[in-house]
Design a protein around this motif. Structure first.
Motif, PDB file in Angstrom:
ATOM      1  N   ALA A  85     -56.148 -34.597 -37.602  1.00 64.64           N
ATOM      2  CA  ALA A  85     -56.829 -34.701 -38.895  1.00 64.64           C
ATOM      3  C   ALA A  85     -56.677 -36.116 -39.427  1.00 64.64           C
ATOM      4  O   ALA A  85     -55.678 -36.791 -39.149  1.00 64.64           O
ATOM      5  N   HIS A  86     -57.670 -36.558 -40.178  1.00 71.03           N
ATOM      6  CA  HIS A  86     -57.636 -37.867 -40.825  1.00 71.03           C
ATOM      7  C   HIS A  86     -57.984 -37.709 -42.293  1.00 71.03           C
ATOM      8  O   HIS A  86     -58.686 -36.766 -42.685  1.00 71.03           O
ATOM      9  N   LYS A  87     -57.530 -38.659 -43.085  1.00 67.72           N
ATOM     10  CA  LYS A  87     -57.785 -38.608 -44.523  1.00 67.72           C
ATOM     11  C   LYS A  87     -57.927 -40.019 -45.068  1.00 67.72           C
ATOM     12  O   LYS A  87     -57.093 -40.889 -44.803  1.00 67.72           O
ATOM     13  N   GLU A  88     -58.981 -40.225 -45.843  1.00 70.87           N
ATOM     14  CA  GLU A  88     -59.199 -41.518 -46.477  1.00 70.87           C
ATOM     15  C   GLU A  88     -58.355 -41.631 -47.738  1.00 70.87           C
ATOM     16  O   GLU A  88     -57.952 -40.617 -48.313  1.00 70.87           O
ATOM     17  N   PRO A  89     -58.069 -42.850 -48.210  1.00 68.16           N
ATOM     18  CA  PRO A  89     -57.295 -43.012 -49.453  1.00 68.16           C
ATOM     19  C   PRO A  89     -58.044 -42.464 -50.665  1.00 68.16           C
ATOM     20  O   PRO A  89     -59.277 -42.364 -50.672  1.00 68.16           O
ATOM     21  N   THR A  90     -57.276 -42.120 -51.700  1.00 68.61           N
ATOM     22  CA  THR A  90     -57.872 -41.656 -52.955  1.00 68.61           C
ATOM     23  C   THR A  90     -58.246 -42.854 -53.830  1.00 68.61           C
ATOM     24  O   THR A  90     -57.881 -43.995 -53.546  1.00 68.61           O
ATOM     25  N   ARG A  91     -58.935 -42.581 -54.913  1.00 69.57           N
ATOM     26  CA  ARG A  91     -59.291 -43.632 -55.862  1.00 69.57           C
ATOM     27  C   ARG A  91     -58.045 -44.346 -56.366  1.00 69.57           C
ATOM     28  O   ARG A  91     -58.000 -45.581 -56.419  1.00 69.57           O
ATOM     29  N   ASN A  92     -57.016 -43.577 -56.739  1.00 66.90           N
ATOM     30  CA  ASN A  92     -55.810 -44.190 -57.279  1.00 66.90           C
ATOM     31  C   ASN A  92     -55.100 -45.064 -56.259  1.00 66.90           C
ATOM     32  O   ASN A  92     -54.406 -46.020 -56.639  1.00 66.90           O
ATOM     33  N   ASN A  93     -55.222 -44.743 -54.979  1.00 66.04           N
ATOM     34  CA  ASN A  93     -54.618 -45.600 -53.965  1.00 66.04           C
ATOM     35  C   ASN A  93     -55.222 -46.998 -53.992  1.00 66.04           C
ATOM     36  O   ASN A  93     -54.561 -47.975 -53.625  1.00 66.04           O
ATOM     37  N   TYR A  94     -56.472 -47.104 -54.428  1.00 69.03           N
ATOM     38  CA  TYR A  94     -57.121 -48.413 -54.571  1.00 69.03           C
ATOM     39  C   TYR A  94     -56.826 -49.032 -55.941  1.00 69.03           C
ATOM     40  O   TYR A  94     -56.382 -50.178 -56.032  1.00 69.03           O
ATOM     41  N   LYS A 116     -54.703 -48.076 -45.940  1.00 66.18           N
ATOM     42  CA  LYS A 116     -55.347 -47.603 -44.720  1.00 66.18           C
ATOM     43  C   LYS A 116     -55.481 -46.093 -44.745  1.00 66.18           C
ATOM     44  O   LYS A 116     -54.805 -45.402 -45.492  1.00 66.18           O
ATOM     45  N   ALA A 117     -56.358 -45.575 -43.889  1.00 70.08           N
ATOM     46  CA  ALA A 117     -56.503 -44.128 -43.747  1.00 70.08           C
ATOM     47  C   ALA A 117     -55.254 -43.551 -43.091  1.00 70.08           C
ATOM     48  O   ALA A 117     -54.519 -44.240 -42.375  1.00 70.08           O
ATOM     49  N   GLU A 118     -55.023 -42.262 -43.333  1.00 75.01           N
ATOM     50  CA  GLU A 118     -53.869 -41.567 -42.773  1.00 75.01           C
ATOM     51  C   GLU A 118     -54.309 -40.689 -41.603  1.00 75.01           C
ATOM     52  O   GLU A 118     -55.445 -40.225 -41.553  1.00 75.01           O
ATOM     53  N   ARG A 119     -53.371 -40.422 -40.697  1.00 75.97           N
ATOM     54  CA  ARG A 119     -53.671 -39.581 -39.538  1.00 75.97           C
ATOM     55  C   ARG A 119     -52.580 -38.534 -39.371  1.00 75.97           C
ATOM     56  O   ARG A 119     -51.391 -38.798 -39.622  1.00 75.97           O
ATOM     57  N   LEU A 120     -52.972 -37.362 -38.928  1.00 80.05           N
ATOM     58  CA  LEU A 120     -52.036 -36.258 -38.712  1.00 80.05           C
ATOM     59  C   LEU A 120     -52.248 -35.637 -37.342  1.00 80.05           C
ATOM     60  O   LEU A 120     -53.382 -35.330 -36.960  1.00 80.05           O
ATOM     61  N   PHE A 121     -51.147 -35.469 -36.591  1.00 80.72           N
ATOM     62  CA  PHE A 121     -51.116 -34.629 -35.398  1.00 80.72           C
ATOM     63  C   PHE A 121     -50.359 -33.356 -35.783  1.00 80.72           C
ATOM     64  O   PHE A 121     -49.188 -33.421 -36.171  1.00 80.72           O
ATOM     65  N   ASP A 122     -51.035 -32.214 -35.667  1.00 82.49           N
ATOM     66  CA  ASP A 122     -50.449 -30.949 -36.109  1.00 82.49           C
ATOM     67  C   ASP A 122     -50.262 -30.019 -34.913  1.00 82.49           C
ATOM     68  O   ASP A 122     -51.236 -29.652 -34.236  1.00 82.49           O
ATOM     69  N   TYR A 123     -49.007 -29.612 -34.666  1.00 82.59           N
ATOM     70  CA  TYR A 123     -48.680 -28.693 -33.577  1.00 82.59           C
ATOM     71  C   TYR A 123     -48.241 -27.363 -34.190  1.00 82.59           C
ATOM     72  O   TYR A 123     -47.349 -27.344 -35.053  1.00 82.59           O
ATOM     73  N   ASN A 137     -48.689 -47.308 -47.169  1.00 79.12           N
ATOM     74  CA  ASN A 137     -48.694 -46.648 -45.862  1.00 79.12           C
ATOM     75  C   ASN A 137     -47.344 -46.842 -45.176  1.00 79.12           C
ATOM     76  O   ASN A 137     -46.885 -47.978 -45.011  1.00 79.12           O
ATOM     77  N   VAL A 138     -46.692 -45.754 -44.802  1.00 81.47           N
ATOM     78  CA  VAL A 138     -45.470 -45.843 -44.006  1.00 81.47           C
ATOM     79  C   VAL A 138     -45.834 -45.480 -42.572  1.00 81.47           C
ATOM     80  O   VAL A 138     -46.600 -44.530 -42.338  1.00 81.47           O
ATOM     81  N   PRO A 139     -45.307 -46.223 -41.593  1.00 87.69           N
ATOM     82  CA  PRO A 139     -45.749 -46.014 -40.208  1.00 87.69           C
ATOM     83  C   PRO A 139     -45.537 -44.594 -39.697  1.00 87.69           C
ATOM     84  O   PRO A 139     -46.424 -44.014 -39.070  1.00 87.69           O
ATOM     85  N   ASP A 140     -44.349 -44.016 -39.966  1.00 89.40           N
ATOM     86  CA  ASP A 140     -44.027 -42.731 -39.359  1.00 89.40           C
ATOM     87  C   ASP A 140     -43.349 -41.800 -40.362  1.00 89.40           C
ATOM     88  O   ASP A 140     -42.425 -42.202 -41.075  1.00 89.40           O
ATOM     89  N   SER A 141     -43.810 -40.559 -40.376  1.00 87.60           N
ATOM     90  CA  SER A 141     -43.192 -39.502 -41.180  1.00 87.60           C
ATOM     91  C   SER A 141     -43.582 -38.169 -40.559  1.00 87.60           C
ATOM     92  O   SER A 141     -44.534 -38.083 -39.776  1.00 87.60           O
ATOM     93  N   TYR A 142     -42.856 -37.124 -40.933  1.00 86.62           N
ATOM     94  CA  TYR A 142     -43.158 -35.823 -40.324  1.00 86.62           C
ATOM     95  C   TYR A 142     -42.707 -34.687 -41.227  1.00 86.62           C
ATOM     96  O   TYR A 142     -41.861 -34.843 -42.112  1.00 86.62           O
ATOM     97  N   ARG A 143     -43.311 -33.523 -40.974  1.00 87.43           N
ATOM     98  CA  ARG A 143     -42.881 -32.256 -41.551  1.00 87.43           C
ATOM     99  C   ARG A 143     -42.755 -31.267 -40.397  1.00 87.43           C
ATOM    100  O   ARG A 143     -43.683 -31.122 -39.594  1.00 87.43           O
TER     101      ARG A 143
END
Length: 744
Positions: free
Chosen positions: A495-504, A514-521, A563-569
């Motif tokens: 999944a990908h997500k563009e920044p919100t208005r407030n992020n700008y 930058k846009a965010e990316r998610l790998f979901d297992y 943007n932080v390079p790496d994070s997870y849940r």
């Protein structure tokens, strides 16, 4: 509401005529296809974690609180309330992700605000009364229309038509002068093809927090045409809200001094008698109107098409009292008062928005013996104006035009997506699932922002943003129905997500997020029998460039999401249900999780001055804010001959309100229980009467479920000294709401 009341009276009068309509072929009518956009929903063979909630489950809780609170017992979900009683500005988090990362649709049509990505449930008062059912998918879920799903998606389906005419009255009253009135009516089927339904609602509350009053009105109207293979439905729904601000929250020191219900919003001055005075019109006001035209046609028993057109008009503003503001930031000249030049003064400002959102969606669906497939997508456009005015300045001498804008900007967003998904049964009970989505976004924002550019000191920040994003979101998985009762599944999703208005607008002037990316297992197991259900779901959500608060400030001293390079849940969700013939039911779910930002470095500023000295500290892996490690929901229920009792309890472990792992930024754990009692019976000429009472926070737990936090430092004797601060959203103690429902 006068015109709505008149419409309701005419509608009720029409029921007497429609009631005489003869049902000539009820068996054929029952088989008529409702207008449904179902291609975005998961089924029993889709390898994702999801929960279905039907109309009856919603109705048993829908006595006035906002829709997020009706979902609070679903796995991994927690709620927040600014006013402290679940009405007004409320939010829902799933797996720790906030509302900007939860995709919400109604009949397949996007509900999330195109810029903030949030759903402002206060603009949809009592929408639950018009919802037939809903599905919550956790994780990336299946491809859907609208905002990117980074923690969950909520798919709502509005009400069916009724074969027979009906009318329904619902009312509630309780603590904090909370009350709700709802009127619903439907014509039933007219001439075998037509049906019309309507709802009017009013909700009001003084709120638990001081002055946190809420006034909400809403309507829902639908008309439909149905025949053997085609159905068309026109829906309009809308809401009007007026809420007093309660979003400042209160520090522990303020709570100790003034009480837990203290609200600093609107503070003006303290008089000679020590009495605080507040601005009476420190309110948020918004009107939202939604229109949907839905079409469904069955070509054959295997092929059908769904399509929808939609338009949403939003118009609103909020006013607030601001003290000691620099006049130049509002386009005002200094003035002379008592022989002195005044450059700063108290003032009242009004921030407003006027937006339009419209578009279309579609899906072509095939349902064969072994293959189910859908080709669908949507194209939507948003156009919104943001502007502000100064209504009053203390002791101002000069020309003050309350209709003049001191800032104005416009944003447009084009959002299109196309998806192809298929579910194929390889062999008996073993299904393979594939889902491919392409999404394109074009976002433009031009004009003056509402923030003074303190770097150049030559005016308000100028916005000139034109960003384009192209996302490819593949998903795949397997589902294996081992036998009638047992199923296992696994999936991988992108999944990908563009920044919100407030992020700008709240970010650094010279840098764009930058846009965010998610790998979901996801890996899960379910067991279902007539009296026992059980499930377990393991998940690992790997984020790249997730936007989180780091402690950094922009050029004017506001907190920046970077943007932080790496994070997870990662975690495990456990669910179980027991239903016995004696009327006893037990439902329980729990989530045990670990949510971390990896290799995190915090940045503090001397006296929180962005032009001052920085102090950076490497902290390693830290907790992601507002992400509890443990969550437990439990419900005991019992029914007997119209009597129903339920005890719902939720435990939420401690949460950090920042990503700094700071002990002064902690929301303490809490355990809250609600008791609901009701009795349903019949009376002459009344199909059913239900009376009941709900006791919220039964054991009077003293807790907070939301807040904010920050840090800085100063020098003392040549040494850096860190300071921390936090504000907390206090929630109501034990409170009661009585309710009654009459159905004709």
């Amino acid at each position: 509401m006068r015109k709505y009341a008149m419409a309701a009276c005419l509608f009720m009068a029409a029921l007497n005529v429609c009631a005489q309509t003869k049902e000539k072929d009820s068996l054929r009518v029952i088989d008529l296809q409702e207008v449904e956009i179902i291609s975005t929903r998961a089924t029993g063979t889709t390898p994702v974690a999801f929960t279905n909630i039907n109309k009856e489950q919603l109705k048993k809780q829908n006595f006035g609180q906002d829709l997020p609170y009706l979902l609070s017992m679903t796995p991994s979900a927690i709620t927040t309330s600014d006013a402290g009683a679940g009405i007004g500005y409320t939010t829902l988090r799933v797996r720790g992700t906030d509302g900007t990362r939860i995709n919400v649709t109604a009949n397949g049509i996007p509900i999330n605000d195109a810029e903030s990505h949030n759903v402002f449930w206060v603009n949809l008062p009592d929408f639950a009364s018009s919802v037939k059912d809903m599905q919550i998918q956790r994780g990336a879920g299946t491809s859907t229309n609208g905002a990117g799903a980074f923690g969950a998606s909520i798919n709502m389906q509005t009400g069916d038509f009724s074969l027979k005419p009906y009318a329904e009255l619902n009312g509630s009253y309780g603590s904090f002068n909370t009350h709700k009135e709802t009127v619903k009516a439907g014509t039933g089927l007219i001439n075998e093809h037509w049906s019309f339904d309507a709802r009017l609602s009013n909700i009001s509350s003084d709120g638990y927090i001081d002055r946190a009053s809420v006034g909400l009105n809403s309507y829902y109207l639908q008309g439909g045409y149905y025949n053997d293979n085609t159905s068309v439905k026109l829906i309009t729904f809308g809401g009007k809200e007026r809420t007093y601000h309660a979003w400042n929250y209160a520090s522990k020191e303020e709570m100790e001094k003034y009480g837990r219900r203290y609200n600093s919003c609107g503070y003006m001055y303290t008089d000679d008698n020590g009495i605080d005075h507040f601005y009476e019109d420190q309110t948020d006001n918004y009107v939202q109107k939604n229109y949907q035209l839905l079409f469904n046609h069955n070509f054959t028993s295997a092929w059908n098409v769904n399509a929808g057109l939609h338009y949403t008009k939003g118009d609103g503003y909020y006013q607030e009292y601001k003290d000691g503001r620099e006049l130049v930031e509002y386009g005002l000249l200094p003035y002379e008062h008592d022989g002195e030049t005044v450059n700063e003064s108290d003032l009242i400002r009004k921030k407003a928005m006027d937006n339009r959102f419209g578009g279309g969606i579609f899906s072509v669906n095939y349902k064969g013996d072994r293959l189910h497939a859908s080709l669908g997508g949507g194209l939507n456009r948003y156009d919104g104006d943001h502007f502000g005015k100064v209504l009053w300045v203390k002791n101002y001498i000069g020309n003050l035009d309350p209709d003049k804008d001191y800032y104005r900007n416009n944003a447009t967003k084009n959002d299109g997506n196309l998806y192809l998904k298929a579910d194929y049964e390889l062999c008996n009970g073993l299904n393979v699932y594939a889902d491919l989505q392409y999404r394109h976004i074009s976002y433009k924002m031009y004009g003056q922002n509402d923030k003074w550019n303190s770097v150049t000191n030559d005016g308000l920040q100028q916005l000139a943003i034109h960003e384009k994003f192209d996302f490819f979101n593949p998903k795949a998985g397997l589902s294996w129905q081992l036998n009638r009762n047992n199923r296992i599944y696994g999936s991988f999703s992108v999944a990908h997500k563009e920044p919100t208005r407030n992020n700008y607008t709240d970010g650094k002037f010279t840098e764009h997020p930058k846009a965010e990316r998610l790998f979901d297992y996801e890996l899960g197991y379910t067991f279902a029998d007539s009296w026992l259900t059980f499930g377990a779901n393991l998940y690992y959500m790997d984020y790249k460039d997730q936007l989180v608060l780091t402690g950094e400030l922009n050029e004017i001293g506001e907190a920046v999401a970077a943007n932080v390079p790496d994070s997870y849940r990662m975690g495990i969700e456990l669910m179980a249900g027991l239903k016995l013939p004696c009327g006893f039911q037990w439902d329980i779910n729990a989530t045990l999780s670990r949510n971390r930002v990896e290799n995190f470095t915090e940045t503090l500023y001397e006296n929180e001055d962005p032009t001052g000295e920085k102090w950076s500290t490497y902290l390693g892996d830290t907790h992601i804010a507002f992400s509890p490690d443990f969550l437990l929901n439990n419900r005991f229920g019992y029914t007997y001959k119209g009597f129903e009792a339920s005890l719902q309890s939720q435990y939420v472990s401690k949460q950090y309100m920042s990503n700094l792992d700071c002990k002064d930024h902690i929301l303490d754990a809490y355990f809250v229980s609600n008791l609901n009692l009701s009795y349903t019976f019949t009376l002459p000429k009344i199909k059913s009467v239900t009376i009941g009472c709900t006791v919220y926070n039964l054991f009077n737990e003293e807790y907070e479920n939301n807040g904010y936090a920050g840090s800085g430092f100063y020098y003392e004797d040549g040494q850096k000294v860190r300071y921390n601060y936090a504000g907390y959203a206090a929630q109501a103690g034990t409170n009661v709401l009585g309710h009654i429902s009459l159905r004709f």
